[in-house]
Design a protein around this motif. Structure first.
Motif, PDB file in Angstrom:
ATOM      1  N   VAL A   9      -4.415  31.004  -4.240  1.00  0.00           N
ATOM      2  CA  VAL A   9      -4.198  32.450  -4.156  1.00  0.00           C
ATOM      3  C   VAL A   9      -5.211  33.003  -3.152  1.00  0.00           C
ATOM      4  O   VAL A   9      -6.411  33.054  -3.433  1.00  0.00           O
ATOM      5  CB  VAL A   9      -4.396  33.138  -5.521  1.00  0.00           C
ATOM      6  CG1 VAL A   9      -4.227  34.652  -5.387  1.00  0.00           C
ATOM      7  CG2 VAL A   9      -3.428  32.577  -6.549  1.00  0.00           C
ATOM      8  N   PRO A  10      -4.768  33.395  -1.951  1.00  0.00           N
ATOM      9  CA  PRO A  10      -5.709  33.972  -0.982  1.00  0.00           C
ATOM     10  C   PRO A  10      -6.242  35.326  -1.479  1.00  0.00           C
ATOM     11  O   PRO A  10      -5.462  36.194  -1.885  1.00  0.00           O
ATOM     12  CB  PRO A  10      -4.863  34.139   0.277  1.00  0.00           C
ATOM     13  CG  PRO A  10      -3.662  33.276   0.075  1.00  0.00           C
ATOM     14  CD  PRO A  10      -3.414  33.268  -1.397  1.00  0.00           C
ATOM     15  N   VAL A  11      -7.552  35.484  -1.430  1.00  0.00           N
ATOM     16  CA  VAL A  11      -8.195  36.729  -1.866  1.00  0.00           C
ATOM     17  C   VAL A  11      -9.008  37.272  -0.698  1.00  0.00           C
ATOM     18  O   VAL A  11      -9.775  36.528  -0.066  1.00  0.00           O
ATOM     19  CB  VAL A  11      -9.122  36.497  -3.078  1.00  0.00           C
ATOM     20  CG1 VAL A  11      -9.793  37.798  -3.488  1.00  0.00           C
ATOM     21  CG2 VAL A  11      -8.318  35.917  -4.248  1.00  0.00           C
ATOM     22  N   THR A  12      -8.860  38.575  -0.409  1.00  0.00           N
ATOM     23  CA  THR A  12      -9.572  39.192   0.708  1.00  0.00           C
ATOM     24  C   THR A  12     -10.425  40.354   0.207  1.00  0.00           C
ATOM     25  O   THR A  12      -9.944  41.242  -0.510  1.00  0.00           O
ATOM     26  CB  THR A  12      -8.592  39.710   1.774  1.00  0.00           C
ATOM     27  OG1 THR A  12      -7.801  38.628   2.254  1.00  0.00           O
ATOM     28  CG2 THR A  12      -9.356  40.338   2.941  1.00  0.00           C
ATOM     29  N   ILE A  13     -11.710  40.317   0.587  1.00  0.00           N
ATOM     30  CA  ILE A  13     -12.643  41.404   0.278  1.00  0.00           C
ATOM     31  C   ILE A  13     -13.435  41.704   1.542  1.00  0.00           C
ATOM     32  O   ILE A  13     -14.017  40.793   2.149  1.00  0.00           O
ATOM     33  CB  ILE A  13     -13.625  41.034  -0.856  1.00  0.00           C
ATOM     34  CG1 ILE A  13     -12.869  40.612  -2.120  1.00  0.00           C
ATOM     35  CG2 ILE A  13     -14.550  42.211  -1.171  1.00  0.00           C
ATOM     36  CD1 ILE A  13     -13.787  40.120  -3.229  1.00  0.00           C
ATOM     37  N   ASN A  14     -13.460  42.946   1.943  1.00  0.00           N
ATOM     38  CA  ASN A  14     -14.233  43.370   3.112  1.00  0.00           C
ATOM     39  C   ASN A  14     -13.859  42.577   4.363  1.00  0.00           C
ATOM     40  O   ASN A  14     -14.712  42.228   5.175  1.00  0.00           O
ATOM     41  CB  ASN A  14     -15.738  43.239   2.826  1.00  0.00           C
ATOM     42  CG  ASN A  14     -16.607  43.958   3.842  1.00  0.00           C
ATOM     43  OD1 ASN A  14     -16.200  44.987   4.394  1.00  0.00           O
ATOM     44  ND2 ASN A  14     -17.790  43.436   4.117  1.00  0.00           N
ATOM     45  N   GLY A  15     -12.598  42.271   4.493  1.00  0.00           N
ATOM     46  CA  GLY A  15     -12.123  41.559   5.673  1.00  0.00           C
ATOM     47  C   GLY A  15     -12.341  40.064   5.649  1.00  0.00           C
ATOM     48  O   GLY A  15     -11.999  39.364   6.611  1.00  0.00           O
ATOM     49  N   VAL A  16     -12.922  39.542   4.576  1.00  0.00           N
ATOM     50  CA  VAL A  16     -13.176  38.106   4.460  1.00  0.00           C
ATOM     51  C   VAL A  16     -12.203  37.525   3.445  1.00  0.00           C
ATOM     52  O   VAL A  16     -12.062  38.041   2.333  1.00  0.00           O
ATOM     53  CB  VAL A  16     -14.628  37.835   4.021  1.00  0.00           C
ATOM     54  CG1 VAL A  16     -14.861  36.335   3.867  1.00  0.00           C
ATOM     55  CG2 VAL A  16     -15.606  38.430   5.025  1.00  0.00           C
ATOM     56  N   THR A  17     -11.525  36.446   3.830  1.00  0.00           N
ATOM     57  CA  THR A  17     -10.524  35.825   2.960  1.00  0.00           C
ATOM     58  C   THR A  17     -11.008  34.457   2.488  1.00  0.00           C
ATOM     59  O   THR A  17     -11.542  33.664   3.258  1.00  0.00           O
ATOM     60  CB  THR A  17      -9.183  35.667   3.692  1.00  0.00           C
ATOM     61  OG1 THR A  17      -8.717  36.962   4.093  1.00  0.00           O
ATOM     62  CG2 THR A  17      -8.146  35.018   2.785  1.00  0.00           C
ATOM     63  N   ALA A  23      -6.222  28.240 -12.452  1.00  0.00           N
ATOM     64  CA  ALA A  23      -6.714  27.267 -13.433  1.00  0.00           C
ATOM     65  C   ALA A  23      -6.677  27.905 -14.819  1.00  0.00           C
ATOM     66  O   ALA A  23      -6.742  29.118 -14.975  1.00  0.00           O
ATOM     67  CB  ALA A  23      -8.137  26.833 -13.085  1.00  0.00           C
ATOM     68  N   GLY A  24      -6.546  27.105 -15.840  1.00  0.00           N
ATOM     69  CA  GLY A  24      -6.609  27.594 -17.213  1.00  0.00           C
ATOM     70  C   GLY A  24      -5.275  27.740 -17.892  1.00  0.00           C
ATOM     71  O   GLY A  24      -5.200  28.125 -19.063  1.00  0.00           O
ATOM     72  N   GLY A  25      -4.178  27.475 -17.159  1.00  0.00           N
ATOM     73  CA  GLY A  25      -2.870  27.484 -17.792  1.00  0.00           C
ATOM     74  C   GLY A  25      -2.245  28.843 -18.006  1.00  0.00           C
ATOM     75  O   GLY A  25      -1.123  28.944 -18.505  1.00  0.00           O
ATOM     76  N   ALA A  26      -2.914  29.926 -17.641  1.00  0.00           N
ATOM     77  CA  ALA A  26      -2.357  31.267 -17.869  1.00  0.00           C
ATOM     78  C   ALA A  26      -2.317  32.076 -16.585  1.00  0.00           C
ATOM     79  O   ALA A  26      -2.286  33.305 -16.607  1.00  0.00           O
ATOM     80  CB  ALA A  26      -3.159  32.003 -18.927  1.00  0.00           C
ATOM     81  N   GLY A  27      -2.317  31.394 -15.462  1.00  0.00           N
ATOM     82  CA  GLY A  27      -2.218  32.073 -14.177  1.00  0.00           C
ATOM     83  C   GLY A  27      -3.511  32.692 -13.685  1.00  0.00           C
ATOM     84  O   GLY A  27      -3.523  33.393 -12.672  1.00  0.00           O
ATOM     85  N   ALA A  28      -4.598  32.462 -14.404  1.00  0.00           N
ATOM     86  CA  ALA A  28      -5.883  33.039 -13.992  1.00  0.00           C
ATOM     87  C   ALA A  28      -6.444  32.304 -12.783  1.00  0.00           C
ATOM     88  O   ALA A  28      -6.230  31.097 -12.616  1.00  0.00           O
ATOM     89  CB  ALA A  28      -6.879  32.984 -15.140  1.00  0.00           C
ATOM     90  N   PHE A  29      -7.143  33.026 -11.964  1.00  0.00           N
ATOM     91  CA  PHE A  29      -7.793  32.395 -10.816  1.00  0.00           C
ATOM     92  C   PHE A  29      -9.133  33.088 -10.562  1.00  0.00           C
ATOM     93  O   PHE A  29      -9.352  34.231 -10.960  1.00  0.00           O
ATOM     94  CB  PHE A  29      -6.915  32.475  -9.562  1.00  0.00           C
ATOM     95  CG  PHE A  29      -6.542  33.875  -9.156  1.00  0.00           C
ATOM     96  CD1 PHE A  29      -7.362  34.627  -8.306  1.00  0.00           C
ATOM     97  CD2 PHE A  29      -5.360  34.458  -9.617  1.00  0.00           C
ATOM     98  CE1 PHE A  29      -7.010  35.910  -7.926  1.00  0.00           C
ATOM     99  CE2 PHE A  29      -5.014  35.751  -9.239  1.00  0.00           C
ATOM    100  CZ  PHE A  29      -5.836  36.477  -8.399  1.00  0.00           C
ATOM    101  N   SER A  30     -10.001  32.362  -9.904  1.00  0.00           N
ATOM    102  CA  SER A  30     -11.318  32.921  -9.582  1.00  0.00           C
ATOM    103  C   SER A  30     -11.759  32.406  -8.226  1.00  0.00           C
ATOM    104  O   SER A  30     -11.293  31.359  -7.766  1.00  0.00           O
ATOM    105  CB  SER A  30     -12.352  32.552 -10.646  1.00  0.00           C
ATOM    106  OG  SER A  30     -12.546  31.149 -10.694  1.00  0.00           O
TER     107      SER A  30
END
Length: 208
Positions: A9-17, A23-30
């Protein structure tokens, strides 16, 4: 149904991706971003993330429902050189910070210029940094400079019935630069006796 573990899952904050991993079987990501890429901001950062989809799930793009607030971290300030003696120059209070190397604005009784004259001055050192905050207070004490008097000589006199003495040659030593300092009580004294004699001690008022 949730995305499968291991999907990106690509995540972008302040222009940085950066790619998060489900992970965890419930769609959670970190995902972990280096703090250098997300400095303090007066307004929250919008977190944008997307999901490419798979055989069972549709893609989801540019979700922006989440925000990240980044506050300034705390720093400590230590003030030094708070006790000194008048020497005609401005007396600057020095400092160190933890973490080291942060910029600090120092004020003296509310002013940014360092004082010269003897006295006590309230000092505040405040961190000036994009990502850190902190301050320290203290008191700068500039003591008066001690001067000495040399060359004072009591002049011989003919007995005249009183115990007054004339002093000559008194000179101030230790004056700073062109400071205008006047020596008072430097020309008269009091003999220990009014009668004639030799080696008579002479007292003076404090020469100031």
């Amino acid at each position: 149904i949730y995305p499968a573990d291991g999907e990106a899952v690509p995540v972008t904050i302040n222009g940085v991706t950066s790619n998060a991993v489900v992970a965890g079987g419930a769609g959670a990501f970190s995902v972990v971003f280096p703090t250098a890429t997300i400095p303090y901001s007066a307004t929250p950062y919008t977190i944008t993330y997307a999901y490419a989809g798979d055989d069972n799930l549709n893609a989801a793009t540019n979700n922006t429902d989440t925000a990240l607030t980044v506050n300034k971290a705390s720093a400590t300030v230590q003030l030094y050189d708070l006790v000194t003696t008048y020497n005609g120059s401005a007396h600057v209070v020095t400092n160190t910070t933890t973490p080291a190397g942060l910029s600090v604005t120092v004020t003296y009784a509310g002013h940014t210029w360092a004082p010269t004259n003897a006295g006590s001055y309230a000092v505040t050192g405040t961190v000036s940094d994009v990502n850190y905050q902190g301050s320290q207070t203290g008191t700068l004490v500039i003591s008066q400079k001690e001067l000495t008097v040399t060359g004072a000589v009591a002049q011989d006199k003919v007995y005249d019935g009183n115990n007054k003495a004339q002093i000559t040659g008194a000179t101030l030593v230790g004056k700073v630069g062109s400071d205008d300092v006047t020596l008072a009580n430097a020309t008269t004294g009091t003999c220990a006796q009014a009668t004639a004699g030799t080696g008579i001690s002479v007292a003076t008022a404090p020469m100031t």
